[in-house]
Design an enzyme around this catalytic site. Structure first.
Site, PDB file in Angstrom:
ATOM      1  N   UNK A  16       0.813  -1.218   0.000  1.00 58.09           N
ATOM      2  CA  UNK A  16       0.000   0.000   0.000  1.00 58.09           C
ATOM      3  C   UNK A  16       0.845   1.265   0.000  1.00 58.09           C
ATOM      4  N   LYS A  19       0.535   3.489  -3.060  1.00 58.03           N
ATOM      5  CA  LYS A  19      -0.601   4.385  -3.272  1.00 58.03           C
ATOM      6  C   LYS A  19      -0.145   5.777  -3.698  1.00 58.03           C
ATOM      7  CE  LYS A  19      -4.531   2.834  -0.491  1.00 58.03           C
ATOM      8  NZ  LYS A  19      -5.467   3.260   0.565  1.00 58.03           N
ATOM      9  N   THR A  47     -16.860  10.518   0.259  1.00 53.08           N
ATOM     10  CA  THR A  47     -16.373  10.526   1.642  1.00 53.08           C
ATOM     11  C   THR A  47     -15.168   9.612   1.849  1.00 53.08           C
ATOM     12  OG1 THR A  47     -18.106   8.884   2.150  1.00 53.08           O
ATOM     13  CG2 THR A  47     -18.580  11.187   2.669  1.00 53.08           C
ATOM     14  N   ASP A  50     -14.144   2.965   1.979  1.00 54.38           N
ATOM     15  CA  ASP A  50     -13.323   1.851   1.514  1.00 54.38           C
ATOM     16  C   ASP A  50     -13.899   1.148   0.295  1.00 54.38           C
ATOM     17  OD1 ASP A  50     -11.192   1.681   3.670  1.00 54.38           O
ATOM     18  OD2 ASP A  50     -13.005   1.652   4.876  1.00 54.38           O
ATOM     19  N   ASP A  90     -11.533  -4.415   2.570  1.00 49.02           N
ATOM     20  CA  ASP A  90     -12.421  -3.283   2.306  1.00 49.02           C
ATOM     21  C   ASP A  90     -13.887  -3.659   2.502  1.00 49.02           C
ATOM     22  OD1 ASP A  90     -10.371  -1.539   1.752  1.00 49.02           O
ATOM     23  OD2 ASP A  90     -10.437  -1.859  -0.411  1.00 49.02           O
ATOM     24  N   ASP A 226     -10.378   0.552   7.270  1.00 51.62           N
ATOM     25  CA  ASP A 226      -9.118  -0.153   7.497  1.00 51.62           C
ATOM     26  C   ASP A 226      -7.963   0.814   7.265  1.00 51.62           C
ATOM     27  OD1 ASP A 226      -9.526  -0.105   4.752  1.00 51.62           O
ATOM     28  OD2 ASP A 226      -8.825  -2.143   4.404  1.00 51.62           O
TER      29      ASP A 226
END
Length: 346
Positions: A16, A19, A47, A50, A90, A226
């Site tokens: 991650u 990202k 907003t 996930d 997610d 998460d």
């Protein structure tokens, strides 16, 4: 003797930490086009939730998400397992139950043998089976670097969806996993990871966040996400901004994986940490360098961050205990501050 393949040597990023930063992502997602309105799409990208959630109109909603990245570990099977666990998370973070996974594979077929890709996909299949779902198909491309992940579909009772925008002031904040995954994996990539810390990050990343489905049944759980590539502070800011609140984080209560602080002192801080802080550092109070390294550390397949009303705290603690989850408090939500500071760290 055949030389062991180290997958992390074939990618410029890891997990991650790949990202795109929140700041740059905001520019990418900005559009002048007229927005298409669908009244049944009850959670979209407004907003920073996930996953997307679509109301079927019969009390059930469909949850849809995708997540993929480049290797964060060298072992192909573990890479596939971690990437799939992270993608499935997610669904759990929205409070839902996964029902199906579709594989996403990019692979440098002219550089690495197909057997490596087979092990990656098998790792993903193993994680899907752990979550009680089939790896039902997928798509692959020839790419310069290995990439793997899933598109995952889930279901949930419509009224049980946990949105970033539904948190309430006064809620306590809890985490289900310790922080420091990015730091330990960076230490491993630099060859500084001690034998006693081998496998700690992998074990944490492979821990399924299925507890989220149980938390969603508690009305006093007002929001859940998460903690992944944007770090604890980044994902907490998403909840705060979605719910028009501020937060306090208790730095002395933060749990980290063994050895994390020693590796910070040795400079084992991933590049994503700095990118994260550059994106949202102006929204947090003053941090020490150690606090910044821990609270902005990009997690891969990190734990759930759960906002809980006071009258439901014991219920949530009991659910976690029964599931063998070491739940710990990290802070609280409060009314929106008049200043630009969204999260204060004490």
């Amino acid at each position: 003797m055949e030389e062991k393949i180290r997958l992390t040597q074939y990618s410029h990023g890891a997990g991650u930490g790949c990202k795109i930063s929140p700041k740059v992502l905001g520019t990418i997602l900005h559009s002048e086009l007229e927005k298409f309105y669908d009244p049944n799409l009850i959670v979209g990208n407004e907003t920073a939730d996930d996953a997307a959630v679509y109301d079927l109109g019969n009390g059930t909603a469909i949850i849809s998400t995708t997540d993929f990245f480049m290797p964060i570990v060298d072992d192909p099977f573990d890479f596939g397992r971690i990437a799939a666990t992270n993608a499935i998370s997610d669904i759990f973070a929205m409070g839902g139950k996964p029902i199906m996974g579709i594989a996403i594979l990019g692979f440098p077929t002219n550089v690495l043998p197909a057997e490596v890709a087979q092990k990656i996909v098998d790792g993903g299949r193993f994680a899907c089976h752990q979550a009680g779902i089939a790896l039902a198909g997928g798509h692959s491309i020839d790419s310069p670097e290995p990439i793997f992940g899933l598109a995952v579909t889930g279901v949930i009772d419509t009224e049980k969806v946990k949105r970033n925008a539904s948190a309430k002031s006064g809620c306590k904040l809890y985490m289900t996993k310790p922080l420091g995954i990015g730091i330990l994996t960076t230490a491993e990539k630099k060859g500084k990871l001690k034998p006693e810390h081998q496998g700690l990050a992998t074990a944490a990343m492979c821990q399924m966040n299925s507890i989220g489905s149980q938390f969603s049944q508690v009305d006093g759980v007002t929001a859940m996400t998460d903690v992944t590539g944007f770090g604890l502070l980044g994902h907490l800011i998403e909840i705060c901004e979605g719910s028009n609140l501020s937060a306090v984080v208790f730095s002395d209560k933060i749990k980290t994986l063994d050895g994390v602080k020693d590796y910070i002192a040795q400079g084992c801080v991933p590049g994503g940490t700095g990118r994260n802080f550059d994106s949202y550092g102006h929204k947090v109070g003053i941090l020490t360098e150690e606090q910044k390294a821990i609270l902005c550390d990009p997690q891969t397949s990190g734990g759930l961050l759960v906002a809980v009303e006071l009258n439901s705290v014991q219920t949530v603690i009991d659910i976690a205990k029964d599931a063998g989850i070491d739940l710990y408090e990290v802070g609280k939500l409060k009314p929106k501050s008049e200043s630009d500071i969204v999260v204060e760290v004490k």
